[in-house]
Design a protein around this motif. Sequence first.
Motif, PDB file in Angstrom:
ATOM      1  N   GLU A 130      28.975  23.564  -5.666  1.00 52.45           N
ATOM      2  CA  GLU A 130      28.086  22.415  -5.523  1.00 52.45           C
ATOM      3  C   GLU A 130      28.745  21.198  -6.152  1.00 52.45           C
ATOM      4  O   GLU A 130      29.322  21.278  -7.235  1.00 52.45           O
ATOM      5  N   LEU A 181      33.025  20.989   3.241  1.00 47.59           N
ATOM      6  CA  LEU A 181      31.632  20.597   3.028  1.00 47.59           C
ATOM      7  C   LEU A 181      30.778  21.172   4.138  1.00 47.59           C
ATOM      8  O   LEU A 181      31.075  20.978   5.323  1.00 47.59           O
ATOM      9  N   ALA A 228      27.847  20.248   4.952  1.00 49.68           N
ATOM     10  CA  ALA A 228      27.161  19.166   5.666  1.00 49.68           C
ATOM     11  C   ALA A 228      28.097  18.397   6.584  1.00 49.68           C
ATOM     12  O   ALA A 228      27.645  17.784   7.560  1.00 49.68           O
ATOM     13  N   ILE A 285      30.424  11.435   0.368  1.00 47.78           N
ATOM     14  CA  ILE A 285      29.970  12.665  -0.275  1.00 47.78           C
ATOM     15  C   ILE A 285      29.011  12.327  -1.399  1.00 47.78           C
ATOM     16  O   ILE A 285      29.091  11.264  -2.019  1.00 47.78           O
ATOM     17  N   ARG A 286      28.098  13.263  -1.647  1.00 43.84           N
ATOM     18  CA  ARG A 286      27.045  13.045  -2.623  1.00 43.84           C
ATOM     19  C   ARG A 286      26.902  14.271  -3.522  1.00 43.84           C
ATOM     20  O   ARG A 286      27.225  15.395  -3.120  1.00 43.84           O
ATOM     21  N   MET A 305      25.821  18.431  -2.821  1.00 42.29           N
ATOM     22  CA  MET A 305      26.283  18.958  -1.535  1.00 42.29           C
ATOM     23  C   MET A 305      26.944  20.322  -1.755  1.00 42.29           C
ATOM     24  O   MET A 305      27.643  20.540  -2.751  1.00 42.29           O
ATOM     25  N   THR A 306      26.734  21.231  -0.810  1.00 42.07           N
ATOM     26  CA  THR A 306      27.324  22.566  -0.893  1.00 42.07           C
ATOM     27  C   THR A 306      28.759  22.539  -0.406  1.00 42.07           C
ATOM     28  O   THR A 306      29.055  21.954   0.641  1.00 42.07           O
ATOM     29  N   THR A 307      29.646  23.164  -1.163  1.00 45.91           N
ATOM     30  CA  THR A 307      31.062  23.211  -0.808  1.00 45.91           C
ATOM     31  C   THR A 307      31.511  24.653  -0.616  1.00 45.91           C
ATOM     32  O   THR A 307      30.964  25.578  -1.211  1.00 45.91           O
TER      33      THR A 307
END
Length: 458
Positions: free
Chosen positions: A54, A287, A289, A330-331, A334-336
């Motif tokens: 994350e 990422l 997303a 990117i924020r 976010m799931t990585t």
Amino acid sequence: MNFLEYKKYLYWGGAFLLVIIFWLAFGSESNEAPVLYASPQQGTFKIDVTTTGELRAKNSTSIRGPEGIREFRIFNVPIQRLIPEGTVVKKGDFVAELDRSEITSSFQDAQLELEEAESQYESAQLDSTLTLSQARDNLINLEYAVEEAKIAVEQSKYESPAVQRQVEIDLERARRELEQARKNYKTQVRQAEVNLREIEADLKQERREVERIREIMSKFTIYAPENGMVIYKRNRDGSKTTEGSSISAWDPVVAELPDFSVMNSITYVNEVDIQNVRIGQNVDIGLDAMPEKELTGMVTDVANIGEQRPNSDSKVFQVVVELNEADTTIRPAMTTSNTIHVNKIENVVYVPLETIHTADSLNFVFKRDGLDMTMQQVVLGMMNDNDVIIHEGVSLNDQLYLSTPPDTAGVQKVYLPEDVLKEYRDEEETEEIVEQAPTNERTGDISERQRRRPVNRE
């Protein structure tokens, strides 16, 4: 060829055709799965650890609630209002409102104590004024008594010596009483001053207490200390701070204003793989997303102590991966998907994990030898999710069974020479010694040792 011979051949051909059709229809349906083989490969062997992480900002400014509420025996404060997470704020913008019920009760108690201290101070002033006033009146009366005694002495000069002596004694007594009264008055003044100072000190303390509480109460409305995007604090169980949550008096952080210029991916590695993860290893980051983005990073921190994460049966270790690229899209949170490149070994022989079988604590592969097969002992090296390095026992031309053959009765077992096995046992003992050395001395040791080993002795 006469008709009878032609008819005979026709019968035989038809029978043969029926046999083929029958075999195609029924004979090919076998319960036995087809035997699959694999050949060893030679080349670069990559060992990776794949995890999910994350995103978090490496640096951020904390948005904090009031400090010092423990002084008033307040240890947790509920949150009444919050702006939505992800809101972009400017310095001084409203962020959150805390519940003032407990601090208000403390403030009311402090006000009552202040009023009591003020009453005590006023009472002490009045008492001092009255006492000193009486003392001053007494001094005046004693001064008059001295004057009267002086007059009596002057008038007694026509009296007998005894009378003269008596009035002189009365004068001396009046003077002593006046002098003693003056000393007592000074003492009373000092006592009154000390008493008032003590009460005044208590009064000032109560006033400071009220002002302190009033100042803290003003901080129950929380504003942004800097410009940025509001990201609320995560609790230990992974949940976010929301309306109705409480902030602790020991850690009154409500939210963070992250610095997007440097981002970290916080991930957790299981206890089996963590021994291969080192600071400085390269990482490929994806990422969920934005699948089209391909980022890179480097391991900057590896936890020494494992922890039990929610929904996890085994212990995991926190690993921090710092991103090499800065991306404004990117924020945080976010799931990585992280692929940690643990090791890369050049010019080695490796085979699929499915070809390895264990018997009597030894590792074997089933080799195809023409129409027969043999059970060959092998020496294994490092492995990844799909393949394992073979140091001894196979060659590139071998065909290995991908699964256990259906019939292994009577299969010949071929063992490696004892001197070969001893060499690898000695290397394993050396490896254990190296593993006890500091981490910076171990870096790259395994890959170097793997490169020194021979590929194959056949």
